[in-house]
Design a protein around this motif. Structure first.
Motif, PDB file in Angstrom:
ATOM      1  N   UNK A  55       0.837  -1.207   0.000  1.00  0.00           N
ATOM      2  CA  UNK A  55       0.000   0.000   0.000  1.00  0.00           C
ATOM      3  C   UNK A  55       0.873   1.259   0.000  1.00  0.00           C
ATOM      4  N   UNK A  56       0.276   2.340  -0.456  1.00  0.00           N
ATOM      5  CA  UNK A  56       0.972   3.616  -0.485  1.00  0.00           C
ATOM      6  C   UNK A  56       0.526   4.498   0.682  1.00  0.00           C
ATOM      7  N   UNK A  57       1.339   5.524   0.922  1.00  0.00           N
ATOM      8  CA  UNK A  57       1.061   6.472   2.005  1.00  0.00           C
ATOM      9  C   UNK A  57       0.951   7.869   1.403  1.00  0.00           C
ATOM     10  N   UNK A  58      -0.074   8.604   1.816  1.00  0.00           N
ATOM     11  CA  UNK A  58      -0.267   9.981   1.363  1.00  0.00           C
ATOM     12  C   UNK A  58      -0.154  10.914   2.567  1.00  0.00           C
ATOM     13  N   UNK A  59       0.792  11.850   2.499  1.00  0.00           N
ATOM     14  CA  UNK A  59       1.007  12.817   3.579  1.00  0.00           C
ATOM     15  C   UNK A  59       0.458  14.164   3.141  1.00  0.00           C
ATOM     16  N   UNK A  60      -0.394  14.763   3.971  1.00  0.00           N
ATOM     17  CA  UNK A  60      -0.988  16.068   3.666  1.00  0.00           C
ATOM     18  C   UNK A  60      -0.315  17.137   4.506  1.00  0.00           C
ATOM     19  N   UNK A  61       0.321  18.091   3.821  1.00  0.00           N
ATOM     20  CA  UNK A  61       0.924  19.229   4.509  1.00  0.00           C
ATOM     21  C   UNK A  61      -0.109  20.342   4.618  1.00  0.00           C
ATOM     22  N   UNK A  62       0.007  21.120   5.673  1.00  0.00           N
ATOM     23  CA  UNK A  62      -0.975  22.181   5.915  1.00  0.00           C
ATOM     24  C   UNK A  62      -0.852  23.312   4.912  1.00  0.00           C
ATOM     25  N   UNK A  63       0.379  23.627   4.511  1.00  0.00           N
ATOM     26  CA  UNK A  63       0.583  24.736   3.584  1.00  0.00           C
ATOM     27  C   UNK A  63       1.474  24.308   2.435  1.00  0.00           C
ATOM     28  N   UNK A  64       1.306  24.965   1.305  1.00  0.00           N
ATOM     29  CA  UNK A  64       2.047  24.615   0.098  1.00  0.00           C
ATOM     30  C   UNK A  64       3.550  24.689   0.320  1.00  0.00           C
ATOM     31  N   UNK A  65       4.003  25.703   1.089  1.00  0.00           N
ATOM     32  CA  UNK A  65       5.444  25.899   1.239  1.00  0.00           C
ATOM     33  C   UNK A  65       6.110  24.796   2.054  1.00  0.00           C
ATOM     34  N   UNK A  66       5.316  23.949   2.741  1.00  0.00           N
ATOM     35  CA  UNK A  66       5.888  22.890   3.560  1.00  0.00           C
ATOM     36  C   UNK A  66       6.047  21.575   2.801  1.00  0.00           C
ATOM     37  N   UNK A  67       5.539  21.510   1.560  1.00  0.00           N
ATOM     38  CA  UNK A  67       5.593  20.268   0.787  1.00  0.00           C
ATOM     39  C   UNK A  67       7.042  19.830   0.558  1.00  0.00           C
ATOM     40  N   UNK A  68       7.860  20.726   0.031  1.00  0.00           N
ATOM     41  CA  UNK A  68       9.248  20.381  -0.302  1.00  0.00           C
ATOM     42  C   UNK A  68      10.014  19.954   0.941  1.00  0.00           C
ATOM     43  N   UNK A  69       9.802  20.668   2.055  1.00  0.00           N
ATOM     44  CA  UNK A  69      10.490  20.327   3.296  1.00  0.00           C
ATOM     45  C   UNK A  69      10.107  18.927   3.755  1.00  0.00           C
ATOM     46  N   UNK A  70       8.801  18.617   3.723  1.00  0.00           N
ATOM     47  CA  UNK A  70       8.327  17.302   4.153  1.00  0.00           C
ATOM     48  C   UNK A  70       8.847  16.202   3.237  1.00  0.00           C
TER      49      UNK A  70
END
Length: 668
Positions: A55-70
């Protein structure tokens, strides 16, 4: 999994508790773990078990700018590429873990990507009551849900019982600091804090534009810089400002004084934002100023200081701000917290135990006029910022603008009509407000704890049989027993005493501060009483020297100097303050200032030109808030409206600035 990310004991336990909750049938689990305790490492470990099941995992970041960091951090931990779901970035749906922002996934077509999601992780999950999160949970109906946050509470008082089935609470911050996983900290504060008296509240916190006026009329950017140079010079610092304009002004003032500083806000382009943060991480930039942008999710271990200039009613926001500086770093033995508000007293410090719950607060606890109630299902919620955009407006018979809005109920998805009242839009003039400026002086709060003094208190409680007695009785007994040395008790000592006497106390620092002040007051009264008895005795003996003896005077003097919340009245200088106003704003709005003076009468214009200067300017789309620092001349308070007619002043500055002007005077 790289060995460098081997789990700590408390992380093992937290993961085990989450799995136990899922196995009990709780599909939607909310996990609490303090900032910098390793939430990302933990859910990376959890993800591997889902990988093993194909199975795959989907992580939801609160703000767009945190996507790359996560994505970068997850890739480093897991040891394989991470997919990013974002406009302009090539999709890799085959990758086992994907990261996206809730804004991106709110577009329905994105959800149709061919992915087999077994685990949906909601980062910064205290935001997850928004409708966009609910839709995601409903869409991935076969996936396990894990929300993670350091602060599982919402400012509007909403609980999470309708969104999550169980709450798993991890280790507390105090343990992490003691164990060396988080940084120890020093606190610098002042009793002459920014006053928020009269500042209206909206949706649980201070209304932004009124808060900006209150803060910027009391403390100048040059004074904030001055205290930075005194207590945080050369420290990599994040400053939390009270508005966008305030943040920009602070960055400009620091840069003008040869300190590398940059400003961040929500409108900063993504690439530019990444470059600014990278310069801050590598030390090229020493100070970052921001407004509501670096409070969550920003991971930079070498932050050495947080400087709070933004009062808040939200303990969540306060704890998130403090969390930025707690990560350990080789060259940061101790973090520095500078707070010129009363946040630290009101909300406590980061190492206090907190009681978390999925349950909502009661309406009486919320006391929040910014909430609205759904007429269909009775759910109480706060409208989203985009839902506050007005659909239409009208003016009532008193000249008040009534704005009409629509919101979607996050519980039943029905459309709700509601109204708000706005006064700033009207071209009318109000009485000019007057604030007393102050000179900011910081003092380090002693948070050290003496085991010796605590042992004495414990022994005294045992000798007097106070176990089980009321807190009031115990505190009184402590004051009496240790009155001679009570001023040696630090705030740190009193915090530990409160924990011992009132284990269920939710406002430890606030209660400890009250006891700390009372201790000084009792000690002071004792010295005065002893002085009175001594004078009476000398008089009865017929002594001609009946004045208070030198020892008593010295004791009182030392006492006053040792407690900073009772500042001595400052002697007013006989010399005029030469530079009224703030140099940054005086230069930036020089032409508008002189243009405004041309619209004033000769008397008013001459008075302002000689005795006043621009202290702060806060520009908005249709209006501008202006604070003018004026010389505190004898009798000025009673005669100010005669010298400077409010209607004339606001009309003149409206013309000079080209926007509706709201003017406030600040006495120098």
């Amino acid at each position: 999994m790289p060995v460098t990310y081997e789990l700590r004991d408390y992380q093992h336990q937290w993961i085990k508790d989450i799995w136990n909750s899922w196995e009990k049938g709780n599909r939607r689990v909310l996990g609490q773990l303090p900032t910098a305790a390793g939430k990302t490492v933990c859910f990376a470990h959890i993800s591997h078990k889902f990988f093993d099941q194909g199975k795959q995992v989907l992580v939801i970041a609160h703000r767009i700018e945190l996507i790359s960091q996560a994505a970068e951090k997850l890739s480093e931990i897991i040891g394989e590429p991470v997919g990013i779901i974002k406009a302009g970035v090539p999709a890799n749906p085959e990758r086992r873990i994907q990261v996206a922002s809730v804004q991106t996934l709110s577009r329905r077509e994105v959800l149709d990507l061919p992915m087999k999601i077994g685990l949906l992780i909601l980062d910064e999950a205290h935001h997850a009551t928004a409708l966009s999160y609910r839709r995601l949970i409903e869409h991935y109906e076969s996936a396990q849900i894990l929300g993670v946050t350091a602060t599982p509470q919402r400012i509007d008082g909403q609980g999470f019982v309708n969104l999550f089935d169980d709450l798993v609470v991890g280790i507390d911050t105090a343990y992490l600091i003691q164990a060396g996983y988080l940084s120890k900290f020093r606190l610098f504060a002042t009793n002459q804090t920014i006053s928020t008296l009269g500042v209206a509240k909206s949706r649980g916190d201070f209304r932004a534009k009124e808060l900006a006026v209150a803060v910027t009329s009391q403390i100048g950017v040059s004074e904030i810089l001055e205290n930075y140079l005194k207590y945080a010079r050369n420290l990599r610092t994040v400053i939390f400002a009270c508005s966008l304009e305030h943040s920009r002004a602070l960055a400009a003032e620091f840069s003008r004084n040869y300190i590398s500083a940059e400003h961040l806000d929500g409108k900063t382009p993504p690439q530019e934002r990444l470059e600014i943060l990278q310069r801050f991480r590598n030390g090229t930039t020493q100070v970052i100023t921001n407004y509501e942008i670096l409070t969550e999710g920003f991971d930079c271990p070498n932050i050495e200081c947080v400087y709070c200039v933004r009062p808040t009613e939200s303990s969540t926001l306060w704890l998130q701000m403090l969390g930025r500086v707690l990560r350990t770093y080789t060259f940061k033995p101790t973090a520095v917290i500078i707070d010129i508000t009363d946040n630290w007293k009101k909300h406590g410090l980061t190492d206090e135990a907190r009681k978390w719950s999925l349950l909502p607060k009661t309406i009486s606890e919320i006391q929040n006029k910014g909430l609205i109630q759904c007429e269909h299902c009775t759910h109480i919620f706060k409208p989203l910022s985009k839902e506050l955009a007005k659909i239409e407006a009208e003016v009532d018979e008193d000249g008040v603008v009534i704005q009409h809005h629509q919101a979607i109920c996050p519980s039943c998805s029905k459309t709700i009509d509601f109204t708000t009242i706005e006064n700033f839009a009207l071209p009318c003039f109000s009485r000019i407000r007057l604030r007393q400026g102050f000179s900011l002086s910081l003092t380090e709060i002693d948070l050290s704890v003496s085991t010796y003094r605590l042992d004495l208190v414990t022994d005294e409680m045992r000798k007097q049989g106070l176990r089980g007695a009321s807190p009031t009785k115990i505190y009184s007994a402590i004051f009496i027993a240790f009155i001679e040395n009570i001023t040696r008790f630090t705030l740190g000592d009193w915090r530990e005493i409160v924990k011992m006497v009132e284990p269920s106390q939710s406002a430890i620092t606030k209660k400890a501060w009250e006891l700390y002040k009372e201790a000084f007051e009792r000690h002071k009264n004792r010295i005065l009483a002893m002085s009175f008895v001594e004078q009476k005795k000398l008089k009865q003996q017929g002594s001609s020297n009946v004045a208070t003896n030198v020892t008593t005077i010295e004791a009182l003097g030392q006492l006053e100097n040792s407690i900073f919340w009772e500042p001595k009245p400052q002697e007013k200088s006989s010399k005029f303050k030469k530079n009224l106003g703030d140099n940054y704003f005086k230069m930036k709005y020089k032409s508008q200032w002189f243009e405004s003076l041309t619209y004033c009468s000769m008397l008013t214009g001459d008075f302002l030109n000689i005795n006043a200067g621009l202290f702060h300017v806060e520009t908005k789309d249709v209006y501008v808030n202006i604070c003018i620092e004026v010389r505190d001349l004898p009798g000025l308070k009673s005669k100010l409206t005669e010298i400077c007619d409010p209607a004339e002043i606001e009309y003149a500055f409206t013309q000079g600035f080209g926007k509706l002007a709201k003017v406030m005077f600040r006495l120098s």
